[in-house]
Design a protein around this motif. Structure first.
Motif, mmCIF file in Angstrom:
data_model
loop_
_atom_site.group_PDB
_atom_site.id
_atom_site.type_symbol
_atom_site.label_atom_id
_atom_site.label_comp_id
_atom_site.label_asym_id
_atom_site.label_seq_id
_atom_site.Cartn_x
_atom_site.Cartn_y
_atom_site.Cartn_z
ATOM 1 N N ILE A 1 40.021 39.863 41.146
ATOM 2 C CA ILE A 1 39.109 40.673 40.337
ATOM 3 C C ILE A 1 39.594 40.740 38.888
ATOM 4 C CG2 ILE A 1 38.013 42.940 40.118
ATOM 5 C CD1 ILE A 1 38.746 43.392 43.089
ATOM 6 N N ARG A 2 38.640 40.659 37.974
ATOM 7 C CA ARG A 2 38.897 40.977 36.565
ATOM 8 C C ARG A 2 38.389 42.396 36.328
ATOM 9 N NH1 ARG A 2 42.503 37.053 35.846
ATOM 10 N NH2 ARG A 2 41.613 34.954 35.621
ATOM 11 N N TYR A 3 39.214 43.233 35.711
ATOM 12 C CA TYR A 3 38.860 44.633 35.496
ATOM 13 C C TYR A 3 38.548 44.877 34.021
ATOM 14 C CZ TYR A 3 40.492 45.714 40.199
ATOM 15 O OH TYR A 3 40.645 45.764 41.564
ATOM 16 N N ALA A 4 37.448 45.633 33.797
ATOM 17 C CA ALA A 4 37.065 46.019 32.432
ATOM 18 C C ALA A 4 36.937 47.530 32.363
ATOM 19 C CB ALA A 4 35.749 45.356 32.035
ATOM 20 N N SER A 5 37.168 48.073 31.195
ATOM 21 C CA SER A 5 37.025 49.508 30.974
ATOM 22 C C SER A 5 36.335 49.735 29.638
ATOM 23 C CB SER A 5 38.384 50.210 30.998
ATOM 24 O OG SER A 5 39.067 49.992 29.784
ATOM 25 N N ILE B 1 34.376 44.060 28.651
ATOM 26 C CA ILE B 1 33.478 43.278 29.507
ATOM 27 C C ILE B 1 33.406 41.837 29.005
ATOM 28 C CG2 ILE B 1 31.138 43.030 30.365
ATOM 29 C CD1 ILE B 1 30.734 45.967 30.152
ATOM 30 N N GLY B 2 33.364 41.664 27.683
ATOM 31 C CA GLY B 2 33.289 40.322 27.118
ATOM 32 C C GLY B 2 34.484 39.469 27.504
ATOM 33 N N GLN B 3 35.675 40.037 27.462
ATOM 34 C CA GLN B 3 36.862 39.292 27.834
ATOM 35 C C GLN B 3 36.879 38.990 29.327
ATOM 36 O OE1 GLN B 3 38.932 37.801 26.084
ATOM 37 N NE2 GLN B 3 40.774 37.461 27.294
ATOM 38 N N ALA B 4 36.442 39.941 30.129
ATOM 39 C CA ALA B 4 36.382 39.715 31.577
ATOM 40 C C ALA B 4 35.393 38.606 31.913
ATOM 41 C CB ALA B 4 35.996 41.003 32.289
ATOM 42 N N ALA B 5 34.269 38.542 31.185
ATOM 43 C CA ALA B 5 33.295 37.473 31.401
ATOM 44 C C ALA B 5 33.893 36.118 31.055
ATOM 45 C CB ALA B 5 32.048 37.738 30.566
ATOM 46 N N THR B 6 34.657 36.060 29.991
ATOM 47 C CA THR B 6 35.287 34.807 29.581
ATOM 48 C C THR B 6 36.303 34.338 30.610
ATOM 49 O OG1 THR B 6 35.013 35.401 27.244
ATOM 50 C CG2 THR B 6 36.643 33.714 27.756
ATOM 51 N N ALA C 1 28.114 41.064 26.994
ATOM 52 C CA ALA C 1 29.009 39.940 27.236
ATOM 53 C C ALA C 1 28.187 38.679 27.403
ATOM 54 C CB ALA C 1 29.866 40.191 28.472
ATOM 55 N N SER C 2 28.845 37.524 27.251
ATOM 56 C CA SER C 2 28.202 36.232 27.450
ATOM 57 C C SER C 2 28.824 35.531 28.652
ATOM 58 C CB SER C 2 28.361 35.349 26.208
ATOM 59 O OG SER C 2 27.642 35.891 25.118
ATOM 60 N N PHE C 3 27.953 35.025 29.528
ATOM 61 C CA PHE C 3 28.392 34.275 30.698
ATOM 62 C C PHE C 3 27.865 32.854 30.527
ATOM 63 C CE2 PHE C 3 28.162 38.699 31.862
ATOM 64 C CZ PHE C 3 29.315 38.905 32.611
ATOM 65 N N ASP C 4 28.764 31.931 30.240
ATOM 66 C CA ASP C 4 28.388 30.569 29.875
ATOM 67 C C ASP C 4 28.815 29.609 30.980
ATOM 68 O OD1 ASP C 4 27.691 28.251 28.578
ATOM 69 O OD2 ASP C 4 28.458 28.900 26.633
ATOM 70 N N GLY C 5 27.848 29.201 31.842
ATOM 71 C CA GLY C 5 28.143 28.220 32.868
ATOM 72 C C GLY C 5 29.071 28.689 33.966
ATOM 73 N N SER D 1 23.185 45.016 21.439
ATOM 74 C CA SER D 1 24.170 44.296 22.230
ATOM 75 C C SER D 1 23.574 43.945 23.589
ATOM 76 C CB SER D 1 25.429 45.148 22.410
ATOM 77 O OG SER D 1 26.394 44.451 23.155
ATOM 78 N N SER D 2 23.737 42.675 24.025
ATOM 79 C CA SER D 2 23.070 42.200 25.236
ATOM 80 C C SER D 2 24.055 41.482 26.152
ATOM 81 C CB SER D 2 21.930 41.235 24.880
ATOM 82 O OG SER D 2 20.990 41.839 24.024
ATOM 83 N N PHE D 3 23.616 41.299 27.395
ATOM 84 C CA PHE D 3 24.286 40.389 28.314
ATOM 85 C C PHE D 3 23.535 39.062 28.251
ATOM 86 C CE2 PHE D 3 25.246 44.569 30.146
ATOM 87 C CZ PHE D 3 26.632 44.477 30.274
ATOM 88 N N VAL D 4 24.240 37.984 27.952
ATOM 89 C CA VAL D 4 23.626 36.669 27.794
ATOM 90 C C VAL D 4 24.138 35.758 28.907
ATOM 91 C CG1 VAL D 4 23.338 34.678 26.284
ATOM 92 C CG2 VAL D 4 23.465 36.976 25.300
#
Length: 456
Positions: A131-135, A152-157, A177-181, A199-202
């Protein structure tokens, strides 16, 4: 002073009585050497009936004062022996101690696990190493561990096939955050996300992302032309137990185009705009409230909407349009509509079927009513001028319109309809509440199966 003198014979008789007494007190018991020593018994003395509680016999089964009164591996909970006292006493295979039954069971939501993530397929709690944890206060410098959560952005990366889970530590979040592939599962744990400010989730380039148990709000009515979740370019998006509340009329909860699939279930949208193009859409057990507008441009894809509530008494809109040379069809099946409008226009060979729905004060959008939009086995109040068969103009008999309770009363014409209202494309085994269908002879019309009240 005269002293009391005991006759020798009386004393001898008393001593003989003491030494000859072998019958134990029937209300006293002991099951271990230590317990028996404490009350002066030379051997174990269990109860003939019932159980031994604090060296006293009782005929009440499973009664206890503490764990020592219960069998090995069981625990004293509220005066009774139970399989578990807390989830910490449950095995990995059944990690959750049920609060009512006090028995170990599988997990059914993330917040039941100490790791904040439940594998909903297996019912087991996920290892924190996966698991990646975000706060809300995390940043890009943290390693995304439980002890040092990141943004969240770092966890997505950092999400990957080995670390697909992103657990949000409960709180209020303000950045997307961005989720790329990538493949990722965002476990919200009932956190809130403030969508004000753009700010969006992409989600893009073939990413496959699931959001669950997250509350998304947008309170600035002047904030226009933005989206909370944007998915594109072959991506797939799943929403499970999500809650959207949007104030700005043109602010989108979801925008997805040229995608593979959008799946929504157990989710609520209030005042939100949803815009989907060239994406397969599946919606089940969800609610669309107030001025929510849903714009689906199929372009050769399928849309299946089942067991959902469209409670849009003012300006809510469901718009479905298809343009395909392929033989294809969509199904709007087993839903309840209260107010709002429907705009259905299909071209080519694409057809949308509206089957087994309840339409109450629902209007057709001007220009709607294409011959490729077929209405069969519905209940309408008042009538809609639409192509189709077996549509009845009757009162569906909701439990309470004032409370927007669209369950059915006994005697409703929606219960066990006279003809089979099942669609060839969609057959549902449950209703909005998860109640198994059918409860009677046939599936009831609308989002709810009628369940007869049980005797007290």
């Amino acid at each position: 002073m005269n002293k009391l003198r005991w006759p020798f014979a009386l004393i001898a008789s008393y001593l003989l009585l003491i030494t000859a007494c072998t019958k134990r007190n029937p209300d006293l018991c002991c099951t271990t050497d230590a317990e028996c020593d404490a009350i002066g018994f030379s051997s174990h003395a269990p109860c003939d009936l019932g159980v031994c509680v604090k060296n006293e016999c009782t005929t009440t089964p499973n009664t206890c004062d503490d764990d020592s009164d219960c069998a090995a591996g069981t625990f004293c909970v509220a005066g009774s022996c139970a399989a578990c006292a807390s989830s910490a006493t449950c095995p990995t295979a059944a990690p959750v101690c049920d609060a009512v039954a006090h028995d170990c069971r599988l997990c059914t939501k993330d917040s039941e696990c100490a790791s904040l993530v439940c594998d909903l397929v297996m019912g087991s709690c996920v290892d924190p190493a996966q698991i990646r944890y975000a706060s809300p206060t995390g940043d890009e410098t943290k390693p995304c561990s439980r002890a040092l959560p990141c943004s969240i952005g770092q966890a997505a990366t950092m999400s990957s096939s080995e670390h697909p889970y992103v657990a949000l530590i409960p709180g209020a979040y303000h950045k997307g955050a961005s989720f790329d592939g990538v493949t990722a599962i965002i476990c919200g744990n009932d956190s809130t996300y403030d969508a004000n400010g753009g700010s969006s989730f992409v989600i893009r380039n073939g990413a496959s992302v699931t959001f669950r148990d997250l509350n998304i709000s947008q309170t600035d009515a002047t904030d226009q032309n933005d989206s909370t979740i944007v998915a594109s370019v072959g991506s797939s998006l799943t929403l499970n137990n999500m809650h959207f509340e949007i104030a700005a009329p043109s602010f989108s909860a979801i925008s997805q185009f040229t995608g593979i699939a959008l799946t929504i279930y157990h989710s609520t949208f209030k005042g939100a705009a949803i815009s989907i193009a060239d994406t397969t859409v599946t919606i089940d057990q969800s609610s669309f409230l107030d001025d929510t507008s849903i714009d689906i441009d199929d372009v050769g894809k399928q849309t299946n909407i089942t067991n959902s509530i469209f409670d849009m008494p003012s300006h809510g809109l469901l718009r479905i349009r298809g343009d395909s040379s392929d033989i294809n069809q969509s199904s709007i099946h087993g839903n309840t509509f209260f107010g709002g409008s429907i705009d259905c226009k299909e071209d080519g060979t694409f057809t949308t079927y509206f089957d087994a729905n309840i339409f109450y004060n629902t209007a057709l959008f001007p220009g709607s009513g294409s011959a490729k939009c077929i209405y069969n086995h519905n209940i309408m109040s008042p009538a809609l001028a639409v192509p189709g068969m077996d549509n009845r103009v009757v009162d569906p008999m909701f439990v309470s319109l004032d409370r927007h309770d669209f369950h059915l009363q006994a005697g409703s014409p929606a219960i066990d309809p006279p003809t089979d209202a099942e669609s060839d494309t969609v057959r549902t085994s449950h209703d909005f509440d998860g109640t198994p269908r059918p409860q009677g002879v046939r599936n009831d019309i609308g989002a709810f199966e009628y369940v007869a009240p049980t005797a007290p």
